[in-house]
Design an enzyme around this catalytic site. Structure first.
Site, PDB file in Angstrom:
ATOM      1  N   GLY A  82       0.904  -1.222   0.222  1.00 50.37           N
ATOM      2  CA  GLY A  82      -0.003  -0.014   0.127  1.00 50.37           C
ATOM      3  C   GLY A  82       0.744   1.258  -0.101  1.00 50.37           C
ATOM      4  N   LYS A 100       7.282  18.790  -4.808  1.00 47.30           N
ATOM      5  CA  LYS A 100       7.784  19.418  -3.602  1.00 47.30           C
ATOM      6  C   LYS A 100       8.827  20.037  -3.757  1.00 47.30           C
ATOM      7  CE  LYS A 100       5.462  15.422  -1.767  1.00 47.30           C
ATOM      8  NZ  LYS A 100       5.572  13.708  -1.406  1.00 47.30           N
TER       9      LYS A 100
HETATM   10  N1  HSE Z   1       3.088   9.649  -2.779  1.00 44.22           N
HETATM   11  C1  HSE Z   1       3.711  10.318  -2.096  1.00 44.22           C
HETATM   12  C2  HSE Z   1       5.027   9.631  -1.391  1.00 44.22           C
HETATM   13  C3  HSE Z   1       2.546  10.623  -0.655  1.00 44.22           C
HETATM   14  O1  HSE Z   1       5.105   8.350  -1.936  1.00 44.22           O
HETATM   15  O2  HSE Z   1       5.695  10.091  -0.752  1.00 44.22           O
HETATM   16  C4  HSE Z   1       3.044  11.764   0.046  1.00 44.22           C
HETATM   17  O3  HSE Z   1       3.156  12.876  -0.879  1.00 44.22           O
END
Ligand code: HSE
Ligand code: NDP
Length: 438
Positions: A188, A206
Site C-alpha cells: 500500500g 515538492k
Molecule cells: N505519494 C507520496 C509519497 C505521498 O510516496 O511520498 C506523500 O506525498
C-alpha cells in the site's frame, strides 16, 4: 480562558487525510481551543459519496456533497480533496470570502501556487501548506519562519516515500526495481498508478515548493529538472553499496555560486543519486522522508519522519489549523509569500555535481591514459579510479573502470559521458550516477 468566538472550520475531503483531520478536530476540540485561543467548530465535511466507507467515524450530519455552501461563511477552509480542480476554484472562493486556507495539495500548489498566493495576499488571508511537503515532517514552517533570518544554501531532500521504499528494498534485499515496486504496491505504499512517484513528478512538485520558500524566489514546476528511478538497476544498487554509497531519489534545491562566490541564481532538480553511507540521508529507510538543510549560519539541519499516511499527515494539517486560528484571534493580515529575492532560475547544466561513471573498456596499454584524456579535454578532474579485470570478449580482454569525478558543471560531465560513449576503447557505459552529499 477562551473569550473569542468559535471559528467555523470547513473540511473539504473525507478521505485518508480528511477523515483523520476531522476525527482529531472533534476528539481534541478542548485542547485545540485552548491552544488556538478560540473554539474550532467543524461545520461540515465535503465528500463525493455520502455512503462511502470512512477511515474514522465522521458524524453523518457533518457529511455533505455541497462543498460550496460549506465554504461560504467559514473562517478556516481545509482543502483535502487533492487534484487541480475543483480544488483550485474552491480555494480561490474561500480566500476571496476572507477565510484562511490550509491545503496538503502539492500538485495544486506547484501548478497554481502563484495565483493562489496572490489571491491570499490581495485579501490579507493566509494559505498554509505544511502537509504538502514530506507529510508529518515540519519543514515549511522551519523554512518560512525559523530560518527566515538565515540564508539557506542547499536542501537535499528524500521527499517521496514510495521511491525511498523501493530503493531501500533494492538495497536491503537485492530485489529488482520491478519486484520492489510490486512489494511497494502490495504493502500500500505505491498507488495503483505509481507514475507520479517513480517518475519523480511528486518529488519535483515538492522541490518547487521547497526552493521557492528557501530562496525567496518563485520557482515554477517546469524549471525543476526531473528524472525518476525506473532506470535504476539492482546491479547499480549493489555496486553502490560496495563502493560506500546508497542510491536515493533526491530533491536538490541550491544556490548556484559564481567563481567570485556571488550568487548566479538558484536551481532545483530531482534525480537518483549516490549518497555516501556516512551521510545522514543514507540512514533514511523504508517509506520515510527526510530533508537535509544547509544554511549559512545554522549549518546543517535534518528533519526526518513520516512523509505520508492519513494520521501522520493530519498532524501537519492540525498544526496549520491552530496557526490559522491564532491569526484570527490576534488579527492582522496573513504572512504573504516571500519572493523578494527574485533570483534567476538556472538549468541543471549550470549546477556543480560529481559523476560516478562505470565503463567496460578494452584492457590494453594506454587505455587508462585515453580515458583520462577524455576527462581532461572536458575540463573535468578525476577524483578516484577503480579498475577490475573483466571477461575476454572476442579475444580481447576487458576491464571494468569505475571513475568518480571531482565537482564540475553538469554540462561538462554530461559531455564527458557522451565523448566516452563514442570512444573506441569503451565497450559500454554501464552506469552513470551523480554523487551528492560528499
Ligand atoms: N505519494 C507520496 C509519497 C505521498 O510516496 O511520498 C506523500 O506525498
Ligand atoms: P483521498 O483520495 O483519500 O481523499 C479525497 C477525498 O476528497 C475523498 O473523501 C473524496 O470524497 C473527496 N473528494 C474528491 N473529489 C471531490 C469533489 N469533487 N467533491 C467533493 N469531495 C471530493 O485523498 P488523501 O486524503 O490521500 O489526500 C488528500 C490530499 O492530501 C491530496 O492533495 C494529497 O496529495 C495530500 N497528501 C496526502 C497524503 C497521504 O498520505 N494520503 C500525504 C501528504 C499529502 P469520497 O470519499 O466521497 O470519494
Amino acid at each position: 480562558m477562551i473569550e473569542y468566538r468559535n471559528l467555523r472550520v470547513a473540511v473539504l475531503g473525507g478521505g485518508s487525510v480528511g477523515s483523520q483531520v476531522t476525527a482529531l478536530l472533534l476528539e481534541h476540540a478542548d485542547e485545540l481551543a485552548a491552544r488556538a485561543g478560540a473554539g474550532l467548530e467543524v461545520v461540515g465535511v465535503a465528500v463525493r459519496d455520502l455512503d462511502a466507507p470512512r477511515d474514522t467515524d465522521i458524524p453523518k450530519e457533518l457529511l455533505t456533497t455541497d462543498a460550496e455552501s460549506l465554504i461560504v461563511g467559514a473562517d478556516i477552509v481545509i482543502e483535502l480533496i487533492g487534484g487541480l480542480e475543483p480544488a483550485r476554484t474552491w480555494i480561490l472562493k474561500a480566500l476571496h470570502s476572507g477565510a484562511d486556507v490550509i491545503t496538503a495539495n502539492k500538485a495544486l500548489l506547484a501548478h497554481h501556487g502563484a495565483e493562489l498566493f496572490e489571491e491570499a495576499a490581495q485579501v490579507g488571508a493566509q494559505l498554509y501548506y505544511e502537509a504538502a511537503v514530506a507529510g508529518a515532517i515540519p519543514i515549511i514552517r522551519p523554512l518560512r519562519d525559523s530560518l527566515a533570518g538565515d540564508r539557506v544554501q542547499r536542501i537535499l531532500g528524500i521527499v517521496n516515500g514510495t521511491t525511498n521504499f523501493i530503493l531501500d528494498r533494492m538495497d536491503v534485499t537485492g530485489d529488482s526495481f520491478d519486484n520492489a515496486l510490486a512489494e511497494a504496491t502490495r504493502l500500500g505504499f505505491a498507488e495503483a498508478d505509481p507514475t507520479a512517484d517513480i517518475e519523480g513528478y511528486d518529488a519535483a512538485q515538492k522541490a518547487a515548493l521547497l526552493a521557492s520558500l528557501a530562496f525567496h524566489t518563485r520557482v515554477p514546476l517546469d524549471a525543476v529538472h526531473r528524472e525518476g528511478i525506473t532506470t535504476v538497476t539492482a546491479d547499480q544498487v549493489v555496486a553502490a553499496r560496495k563502493a560506500g554509497y546508497v542510491v536515493k531519489l533526491l530533491a536538490i534545491c541550491e544556490r548556484v555560486l559564481n567563481a567570485d562566490g556571488g550568487i548566479d541564481g538558484v536551481s532545483a532538480r530531482v534525480h537518483p543519486a549516490l549518497v555516501p553511507l556516512t551521510h545522514p540521508l543514507a540512514a533514511v529507510h523504508g517509506g520515510n522522508n527526510a530533508v537535509f538543510v544547509e544554511a549559512e549560519a545554522a549549518g546543517s539541519l535534518m528533519f526526518y519522519g513520516a512523509g505520508a499516511g492519513g494520521l501522520e499527515t493530519a498532524s501537519a494539517v492540525l498544526g496549520d489549523v491552530v496557526s490559522a486560528a491564532r491569526r484570527h484571534v490576534i488579527g492582522g493580515p496573513g504572512v504573504a509569500e516571500s519572493t523578494h529575492a527574485d533570483l534567476p532560475i538556472l538549468p541543471i547544466s549550470r549546477v556543480l555535481t560529481r559523476y560516478q561513471i562505470t565503463l567496460t573498456v578494452v584492457d590494453e596499454p594506454g587505455v587508462l591514459a585515453t580515458i583520462a584524456a577524455v576527462f581532461s579535454d572536458h575540463g573535468v578532474s578525476v577524483e578516484a579510479v577503480n579498475q577490475t579485470v573483466g571477461a575476454v570478449i572476442e579475444g580481447v580482454p576487458s576491464a571494468t573502470l569505475i571513475t568518480v569525478s571531482h565537482e564540475a558543471t553538469d554540462e561538462s560531465l554530461a559531455a564527458t559521458v557522451a565523448a566516452l560513449a563514442d570512444n573506441s576503447v569503451v565497450r559500454e557505459v554501464v552506469s552513470v550516477l551523480r554523487v551528492e552529499g560528499l
